[in-house]
Structures are given as structure tokens and as C-alpha cells.
Design a protein around this motif. Structure first.
Motif, PDB file in Angstrom:
ATOM      1  N   ASP A  74       0.800  -1.220   0.000  1.00 42.68           N
ATOM      2  CA  ASP A  74       0.000   0.000   0.000  1.00 42.68           C
ATOM      3  C   ASP A  74       0.836   1.275   0.000  1.00 42.68           C
ATOM      4  OD1 ASP A  74      -0.963  -0.353   3.542  1.00 42.68           O
ATOM      5  OD2 ASP A  74       0.980  -0.032   2.585  1.00 42.68           O
ATOM      6  N   TYR A  75       2.107   1.131  -0.298  1.00 39.44           N
ATOM      7  CA  TYR A  75       2.997   2.297  -0.329  1.00 39.44           C
ATOM      8  C   TYR A  75       4.109   1.990  -1.310  1.00 39.44           C
ATOM      9  CZ  TYR A  75       6.374   5.774   1.452  1.00 39.44           C
ATOM     10  OH  TYR A  75       7.275   6.803   1.582  1.00 39.44           O
ATOM     11  N   SER A 121       5.864  -1.474   0.145  1.00 41.33           N
ATOM     12  CA  SER A 121       5.710  -1.951   1.515  1.00 41.33           C
ATOM     13  C   SER A 121       4.229  -1.957   1.863  1.00 41.33           C
ATOM     14  CB  SER A 121       6.474  -1.064   2.504  1.00 41.33           C
ATOM     15  OG  SER A 121       5.872   0.222   2.588  1.00 41.33           O
ATOM     16  N   SER A 166       1.535  -1.539   5.382  1.00 38.71           N
ATOM     17  CA  SER A 166       1.512  -1.106   6.777  1.00 38.71           C
ATOM     18  C   SER A 166       1.335  -2.284   7.719  1.00 38.71           C
ATOM     19  CB  SER A 166       0.409  -0.069   6.994  1.00 38.71           C
ATOM     20  OG  SER A 166      -0.827  -0.536   6.500  1.00 38.71           O
ATOM     21  N   GLY A 223       2.733  -5.002   7.471  1.00 36.74           N
ATOM     22  CA  GLY A 223       4.001  -5.737   7.536  1.00 36.74           C
ATOM     23  C   GLY A 223       5.124  -4.912   8.126  1.00 36.74           C
ATOM     24  N   GLY A 224       4.767  -3.907   8.910  1.00 37.11           N
ATOM     25  CA  GLY A 224       5.786  -3.071   9.532  1.00 37.11           C
ATOM     26  C   GLY A 224       6.448  -2.085   8.587  1.00 37.11           C
ATOM     27  N   ASN A 225       5.884  -1.954   7.391  1.00 32.10           N
ATOM     28  CA  ASN A 225       6.419  -1.010   6.411  1.00 32.10           C
ATOM     29  C   ASN A 225       7.837  -1.332   5.957  1.00 32.10           C
ATOM     30  OD1 ASN A 225       4.083   0.749   6.360  1.00 32.10           O
ATOM     31  ND2 ASN A 225       4.697   1.343   8.412  1.00 32.10           N
ATOM     32  N   LYS A 226       8.262  -2.559   6.165  1.00 30.70           N
ATOM     33  CA  LYS A 226       9.589  -2.898   5.669  1.00 30.70           C
ATOM     34  C   LYS A 226       9.554  -2.899   4.143  1.00 30.70           C
ATOM     35  CE  LYS A 226       8.418  -7.673   6.688  1.00 30.70           C
ATOM     36  NZ  LYS A 226       8.500  -8.707   7.724  1.00 30.70           N
ATOM     37  N   LEU A 227      10.568  -2.343   3.546  1.00 35.12           N
ATOM     38  CA  LEU A 227      10.601  -2.127   2.105  1.00 35.12           C
ATOM     39  C   LEU A 227      11.117  -3.346   1.356  1.00 35.12           C
ATOM     40  CD1 LEU A 227      12.048   1.486   2.160  1.00 35.12           C
ATOM     41  CD2 LEU A 227       9.733   0.860   1.471  1.00 35.12           C
ATOM     42  N   TYR A 271      15.191   0.328  10.899  1.00 33.25           N
ATOM     43  CA  TYR A 271      15.332  -0.805   9.980  1.00 33.25           C
ATOM     44  C   TYR A 271      16.803  -1.007   9.620  1.00 33.25           C
ATOM     45  CZ  TYR A 271      10.397   0.419   9.028  1.00 33.25           C
ATOM     46  OH  TYR A 271       9.056   0.744   9.148  1.00 33.25           O
ATOM     47  N   TYR A 273      18.993  -2.863   6.509  1.00 36.54           N
ATOM     48  CA  TYR A 273      18.974  -3.472   5.192  1.00 36.54           C
ATOM     49  C   TYR A 273      20.409  -3.807   4.790  1.00 36.54           C
ATOM     50  CZ  TYR A 273      14.269  -1.457   4.682  1.00 36.54           C
ATOM     51  OH  TYR A 273      12.947  -1.116   4.860  1.00 36.54           O
ATOM     52  N   TYR A 304      13.744  -5.227  11.817  1.00 39.48           N
ATOM     53  CA  TYR A 304      12.973  -4.011  12.037  1.00 39.48           C
ATOM     54  C   TYR A 304      12.596  -3.901  13.511  1.00 39.48           C
ATOM     55  CZ  TYR A 304       8.219  -1.933  12.365  1.00 39.48           C
ATOM     56  OH  TYR A 304       7.088  -1.243  12.739  1.00 39.48           O
ATOM     57  N   PHE A 342       7.131   5.950  12.352  1.00 39.89           N
ATOM     58  CA  PHE A 342       6.117   4.971  12.034  1.00 39.89           C
ATOM     59  C   PHE A 342       4.769   5.400  12.577  1.00 39.89           C
ATOM     60  CE2 PHE A 342       3.651   1.133  12.993  1.00 39.89           C
ATOM     61  CZ  PHE A 342       3.656   0.522  11.754  1.00 39.89           C
ATOM     62  N   GLN A 363      11.149   6.390   5.014  1.00 39.23           N
ATOM     63  CA  GLN A 363      12.321   5.903   5.717  1.00 39.23           C
ATOM     64  C   GLN A 363      13.527   6.718   5.272  1.00 39.23           C
ATOM     65  OE1 GLN A 363      12.775   1.594   5.690  1.00 39.23           O
ATOM     66  NE2 GLN A 363      10.557   1.329   5.760  1.00 39.23           N
TER      67      GLN A 363
END
Lengths: 113, 115
Positions: free
Chosen positions: A31-32, A93, A95, A97-101, B33, B35, B48, B97, B104
């Protein structure tokens, strides 16, 4: 499983031209959708981002086009300049899922004079 | 204001040694985060942290990798018994967040070379 596919891998554009980079995603929960610009030796920097409730977003010379039904989005750089020469990454990402990219594989753009 | 900072900027180590990489996020950012950016794998999520919640470790490639975040601020990524395939740039990012968006902000990264 590569959830975000990016093309082309590299791109050469003449100064003043339009640079177009395409991405496709698989996970409909995303969603992002941000685009990052990265110069050598630096971390990625956010360029522009879009959410799936709009089909286009423009900021200066940079435009994201988003096609939810096709699960595709693209970056257009108008009036490309030599200073735009960098690597561009699309990402996605969600929301929940923790917004992890999840990143695409990157496009190396070179703008020639 | 100050951005995300990481140290060291470069780290060269011998295979089998342990390394610690540090990240100082933007003040007030609740999410942090890690990576990894490598030629073969591109940019991939590792771990995360969000506030006081248990970290999401789903991206860690092996149990040699661990991370902690002390006091909701500084984070350390530890790689034990380093292998040559661990050579990469390790990037840290932070975000507000749940407050106005998911942007980010990335640090400059730590380039790790395992000989």
C-alpha cells in the motif's frame, strides 16, 4: 521470490530527455510505493512516493504513474539533467508488515550532455 | 537537523571474526530498519524495530546475525563468525512509524569487507 521487478537495468538518456523506469509487483497487500535515488557511496534518498488510491503523483520534474489493476508503477523524469545520473530503486511496503521495504533491483541512469 | 548516522563507514575483517555495526537514528523516530545492499542480492531487508515491540527478524539470513536497540534509540547489528558472503553495505533507516507516513530515512551505510 522477487516481489518487485524493475526495468531496465540501465538507461542512457540525453540531457533534456525523458527517463522512464518501470516496476511491477506481485503482493496486492502493498500500500505504499516509493522511489529512491542513490548516488555512489551514499544511502538511498526518497525521491517521491505514491499510495494506490491515486493514479499519478507529480513533484517537480518527477512523476509516478500507478496502475493498480496491472500491478505496475513507473517513474518519469522530465527534462533529465546530468545531475540526475544515479541509481534509482523502486520499492513497496505494506503497513500491516511493519512497512519494511521490498526493493526492485535498481536502474542505473546516465544522462549525457 | 541531523540525519541517520552509521559507524564505522568502512570495516575490513578476517573471515571468522565478529563485527559490530552501529546506527544512530533520527531523534524521535520510533521505527528503525536494517537493510543489506550487495551486488548479488540487491537491497534486502534484515530486521525491524518499532518502539518497545519485539523486533521483526524475518530478514536475517542466518543465526550468525543479531541486532539490538537500546533505549529505543541506537541500534547495533552484530555478525558473528563472518563469512566472505557477508561482504556488503549495511544500511540503517529510521522513520516516524504511524505518524504521517512511512518515509524511511537512510544512513550512509557501513561497507563491510570480509577477507
Amino acid at each position: 521470490q522477487q516481489q518487485v521487478k524493475q526495468s531496465p537495468q540501465s538507461l542512457i538518456v540525453q540531457k533534456g530527455g525523458i527517463s522512464i523506469i518501470n516496476c511491477a509487483y506481485e503482493n496486492t497487500a502493498f500500500d505504499y510505493f516509493p522511489w529512491y535515488q542513490q548516488f555512489p557511496g551514499k544511502g538511498p534518498a526518497l525521491l517521491i512516493a505514491i499510495r494506490p488510491d491515486v493514479s499519478e503523483k507529480k513533484e517537480g520534474r518527477f512523476t509516478i504513474s500507478f496502475n493498480k489493476s496491472a500491478k505496475q508503477f513507473s517513474l518519469h523524469i522530465m527534462d533529465s539533467q546530468p545531475g540526475d545520473s544515479a541509481t534509482y530503486f523502486c520499492a513497496a511496503s505494506y503497513s500491516g508488515g511493519g512497512n519494511k521495504l521490498t526493493f526492485g533491483t535498481g536502474t542505473q541512469l546516465k544522462v549525457e550532455l | 537537523g541531523a540525519g541517520v548516522s552509521q559507524s564505522p563507514s568502512n570495516k575490513v575483517t578476517e573471515k571468522g571474526k565478529d563485527v559490530e555495526l552501529r546506527c544512530d537514528p533520527i531523534s524521535g523516530h520510533t521505527a528503525l530498519y536494517w537493510y543489506r545492499q550487495s551486488l548479488g542480492q540487491g537491497l534486502e531487508f534484515l530486521i525491524y524495530f518499532q518502539g518497545n515491540s519485539a523486533p521483526d527478524k524475518s530478514g536475517l539470513p542466518s543465526d550468525r546475525f543479531s541486532a539490538e536497540r537500546t533505549g529505543g534509540s541506537v541500534s547495533t547489528l552484530t555478525i558473528q563468525r563472518t563469512q566472505q558472503e557477508d561482504s556488503a553495505v549495511y544500511l540503517c533507516a529510521s522513520s516516524l512509524f504511524g505518524q504521517g507516513g512511512n518515509e524511511q530515512f537512510f544512513g550512509p551505510g557501513t561497507r563491510l569487507t570480509v577477507l
